[in-house]
Design an enzyme around this catalytic site. Structure first.
Site, PDB file in Angstrom:
ATOM      1  N   CYS A  30       0.860  -1.181   0.000  1.00  0.00           N
ATOM      2  CA  CYS A  30       0.000   0.000   0.000  1.00  0.00           C
ATOM      3  C   CYS A  30       0.896   1.231   0.000  1.00  0.00           C
ATOM      4  CB  CYS A  30      -0.940   0.018   1.197  1.00  0.00           C
ATOM      5  SG  CYS A  30      -0.096   0.147   2.792  1.00  0.00           S
ATOM      6  N   CYS A  33       3.550   2.620   2.635  1.00  0.00           N
ATOM      7  CA  CYS A  33       4.952   2.192   2.748  1.00  0.00           C
ATOM      8  C   CYS A  33       5.923   3.268   2.277  1.00  0.00           C
ATOM      9  CB  CYS A  33       5.178   0.924   1.921  1.00  0.00           C
ATOM     10  SG  CYS A  33       4.068  -0.446   2.329  1.00  0.00           S
ATOM     11  N   ASP A 436      -1.023  16.573 -29.589  1.00  0.00           N
ATOM     12  CA  ASP A 436       0.029  16.508 -30.591  1.00  0.00           C
ATOM     13  C   ASP A 436      -0.671  16.485 -31.947  1.00  0.00           C
ATOM     14  OD1 ASP A 436       2.621  15.997 -31.793  1.00  0.00           O
ATOM     15  OD2 ASP A 436       1.926  13.937 -32.055  1.00  0.00           O
ATOM     16  N   ASP A 615       1.238  10.657 -29.564  1.00  0.00           N
ATOM     17  CA  ASP A 615       1.521   9.294 -30.021  1.00  0.00           C
ATOM     18  C   ASP A 615       2.995   8.977 -30.210  1.00  0.00           C
ATOM     19  OD1 ASP A 615       1.895  10.901 -32.367  1.00  0.00           O
ATOM     20  OD2 ASP A 615       1.641   9.098 -33.583  1.00  0.00           O
TER      21      ASP A 615
END
Length: 742
Positions: A30, A33, A436, A615
């Site tokens: 989780c 930590c 883009d 992309d």
């Protein structure tokens, strides 16, 4: 005995001169930590920085003097975590862990179904005429199913709790472990004493719901893990270095040094940044810089690693090799941007850190309070167990994932595949959309533009000649071929190709090579390719075409109050007409990856929450730095890996569907959180007051989970505007999804 590792060979030097090492950390269950690991490592003498990336489980430690790599690893082991050199975390290890969680989930689900069937019989019998012997028999059968099932399915929680306790800390798995263990232990005791109630169903149902959430969380994170291999593939693993005797020798790209000369064959990826020493060719830099047109190269021109060489061989003098190329700069930008995203998880986990101690304290105080009030040990323990179970955060844990799963299915039908679990929350808050151009607003493949009155037979003949060309744009013309490729085709480096057809010379290539003049009716941003057959001349254009629904989608995004912009690595002459056609006023061209990062930082400084859609490799750092990111399925592998979602098909409509779906999902998430919090406000005082048995606590916990799940199903319904836009593109998207499924 385990094999010793010399961690010193993995130590490098940071930009500020400190010793630095990256480690992959196991045992992180989780986000709580993060603070513990970072603070624990910083406690070592000499450690200046310790930063853990929750998405990749990668810890970067920098120190001056007074510590060593072995001490860092030893400190992590003392905290209950295992560390490995971050030389590329093994995907198989992550997949193996996912399969283990799924097996645990399956065991818990199977056991819960069978125990619930037995429990229903006992519940109905308790109010009718069931005999104690029959009831005890059903309880013992439930125990035979529940105990081994819990021992196996509860391992993810039990192991995490044991590691936490051994290192002197608490996490969210400790109260879960205590609640399950007490419920099972008291159930066995109650059954042995022939008591009317047992709580095997409560414990197993609890494990099932928690395992479902943990598996979904693990899968969402696993998809965003390290993709260094994808980037490395863009430049290859080996390079042909020219030795002192002039003979090329195959060497690893890591061995290249500035000043080396390498040979780049036609069709190969460039292995390092460098300057052309000799040779003529053209390179496709679309994945690196975003430039759509192949760039012609000659001696003295600079070229980047990752570019795709065209039809001519090149001798390249290396200017940056090893880990200093543009591709490596992109990876470093990605790492930095992804580390910033960890702030979302750290913020959410501040509440989670308080959960474990508060639950333990509440259950303990409840038990002590009832003992002081004169209750027996059995009753006090059962009340504490009820508090532990009823405060289990199942409804709270499912409040968001249940909506995410439902909304993800809705977006899948729209052609959108989600990679990041919290994407919907972040997407709902965006106020700016940055596109883009190349391959995003435009189709990934270029289109052939012909002048008015073009002879179709001449186009088909040009296509047959184009079949023999390795030029990146030749494939568009070759698609018009009617017949086989031609024989005895000659290539003129840097100019084009030629052959004899029907006794007359035919040429395909540049305007000068074919002695042609550009017509006025071709697009201004098109790449011109000429074809001459004897006296017949044809000039064709190869240009990027807008996605079919780009104009409509951009207009709808604006109608929803979003500011739409373009950030492109392409040249201004190619960007301007696209921006004009879409009605986008803010459009920047010629941007490198760092420029896009700077532009996004400027928008964030204004308080904007940005959705980035791109992309190419040059878009990957910007995608990682944006608040949320999308990429088409035709994009580079590294771009898809770091995008929060990938959309399919030729249309842009999934972007609009994602925005609408995210806003609906965010509203339902808030409602579910309100339901979960309201449940705890009502249920916890009742449990403390002793009005709730462990069985009722499990039912209440399950009921709240079912309630938030039913509410989440509303996320599956698309909005009316979204349906209207989507109807026009349904055929194309369904085809894309069918292709992926196949």
């Amino acid at each position: 005995m385990s094999e010793a590792i010399d961690y010193s060979i993995f130590v490098g030097t940071s930009e500020d001169g400190l010793a630095q090492m990256s480690l992959a950390i196991d045992g992180i269950d989780c986000a709580a930590c993060i603070g513990e690991i970072e603070n624990g490592v910083k406690a070592l003498p000499g450690v200046v920085r310790a930063r853990l990336n929750y998405s990749t489980h990668r810890l970067t430690v920098a120190w001056s003097e007074g510590t060593s790599p072995d001490r860092v690893v030893g400190q992590l082991e003392a905290l209950g975590y295992r560390a490995h050199p971050f030389a590329g975390r093994a995907e198989e290890s992550e997949a193996r862990h996912a399969r283990w969680l799924l097996r645990c989930l399956g065991v818990a689900g199977f056991a819960a179904m069978n125990i619930m069937l037995l429990s229903v019989s006992v519940w109905s019998g308790n109010v009718t005429d069931i005999t104690p012997e029959t009831r005890d028999f059903f309880h013992w059968i439930s125990a035979l199913i529940a105990l081994p099932a819990a021992a196996y399915a509860g391992q993810p929680f039990f192991q995490s709790a044991v590691r936490a306790i051994r290192s002197g800390r608490l996490n969210m798995d400790v109260p879960i472990t205590i609640g399950v263990t007490l419920a099972l232990g008291m159930s066995v005791l109650e059954t042995a004493m022939s008591q009317p109630h047992a709580y095997f169903d409560s414990a197993i149902m609890l494990l099932f719901f928690l395992l479902a959430g943990r598996y979904l969380d693990h899968e969402a994170r696993r998809r965003t893990r390290a993709t260094a291999g994808n980037i490395a593939a863009l430049r290859g693993e080996m390079a042909h270095r020219i030795g002192a005797d002039g003979v090329p020798v195959l060497v690893p790209v890591q061995a290249l040094q500035p000043g080396d000369t390498i040979l780049i064959h036609p069709g190969e990826r460039v292995a390092a940044d460098g300057v052309v020493a000799s040779g003529l060719s053209a390179v496709d830099e679309s994945l690196v810089t975003g430039e759509t047109l192949p760039r012609a190269l000659k001696a003295g021109d600079h070229v980047y690693a990752g570019s795709l060489n065209g039809e001519g061989a090149l001798h390249l003098t290396v200017t940056a090799g090893g880990e200093n190329t543009l591709v490596d700069d992109v990876q470093r930008l990605l790492d930095g941007a992804l580390a910033e995203k960890g702030a979302y998880v750290r913020l959410a986990d501040r509440v989670a850190r308080l959960y474990a101690p508060m639950v333990h304290l509440t259950a303990l105080v409840s038990a002590i309070g009832w003992l002081l009030a004169g209750a027996g040990l059995h009753d006090a323990v059962m009340i504490a167990v009820a508090v532990l179970i009823i405060t289990c955060p199942c409804a709270l844990a499912l409040a968001v994932p249940a909506v995410q799963v439902t909304a993800t299915g809705r977006l899948f039908r729209a052609g959108m595949l989600i990679n990041a679990g919290d994407m919907l929350e972040r997407l709902a808050a965006v106020d700016t959309v940055v596109f883009d151009k190349t391959g995003t607003l435009t189709l990934p493949e270029p289109a052939l533009a012909l002048p008015r009155g073009a002879d179709p037979d001449l186009v088909a003949l040009a296509g047959r000649l184009a079949l023999s060309s390795r030029h990146p744009l030749a494939g568009v013309i070759a698609a018009r071929a009617k017949g086989p490729s031609l024989e005895r085709v000659t290539e003129v480096s840097g100019q084009g190709i030629e052959a004899i057809i029907d006794g007359r010379r035919a040429r395909l290539g540049s305007l000068s090579f074919c002695e042609a003049v550009a017509p006025a009716d071709l697009p201004a941003d098109a790449s011109l390719i000429a074809f001459r057959h004897g006296e017949k001349v044809l000039v064709m254009g190869v240009a990027q075409a807008l996605r079919p629904d780009a104009c409509e989608v951009v207009a709808e995004l604006k109608a929803r109050g979003l500011d739409v912009r373009i950030l492109s690595g392409d040249r201004p002459a190619a960007v301007a007409p696209v921006a004009a056609a879409l009605g986008i006023a803010q459009a920047e061209a010629g941007l490198k990856p760092a420029d896009k990062i700077a532009a996004l930082d400027a928008l964030k400084a204004e308080g904007r929450r940005v959705l980035m859609v791109g992309d190419g490799l040059n878009d990957a750092p910007a995608l990682a730095a944006a608040a949320v990111s999308l990429s088409p399925a035709t994009g580079a592998a590294v771009t898809q890996a770091h995008a929060d979602a990938v959309f399919l098909g030729r249309r842009l409509w999934p972007v609009l569907a994602a925005v609408d779906g995210a806003r609906t999902a965010a509203r339902l998430m808030r409602q579910n959180l309100a339901i979960a919090v309201g449940y705890n406000i009502i249920a916890v005082p009742l449990a403390i007051a002793g009005f709730v048995t462990p069985l009722v606590a499990a039912l209440a916990m399950s009921g709240s989970s079912i309630l938030v799940t039913v509410n989440a199903l509303r996320a599956a319904r698309p909005g009316r505007k979204e349906e209207a836009v989507g109807d026009d593109s349904a055929t194309g998207e369904a085809g894309a999804l069918t292709e992926v499924a196949a």
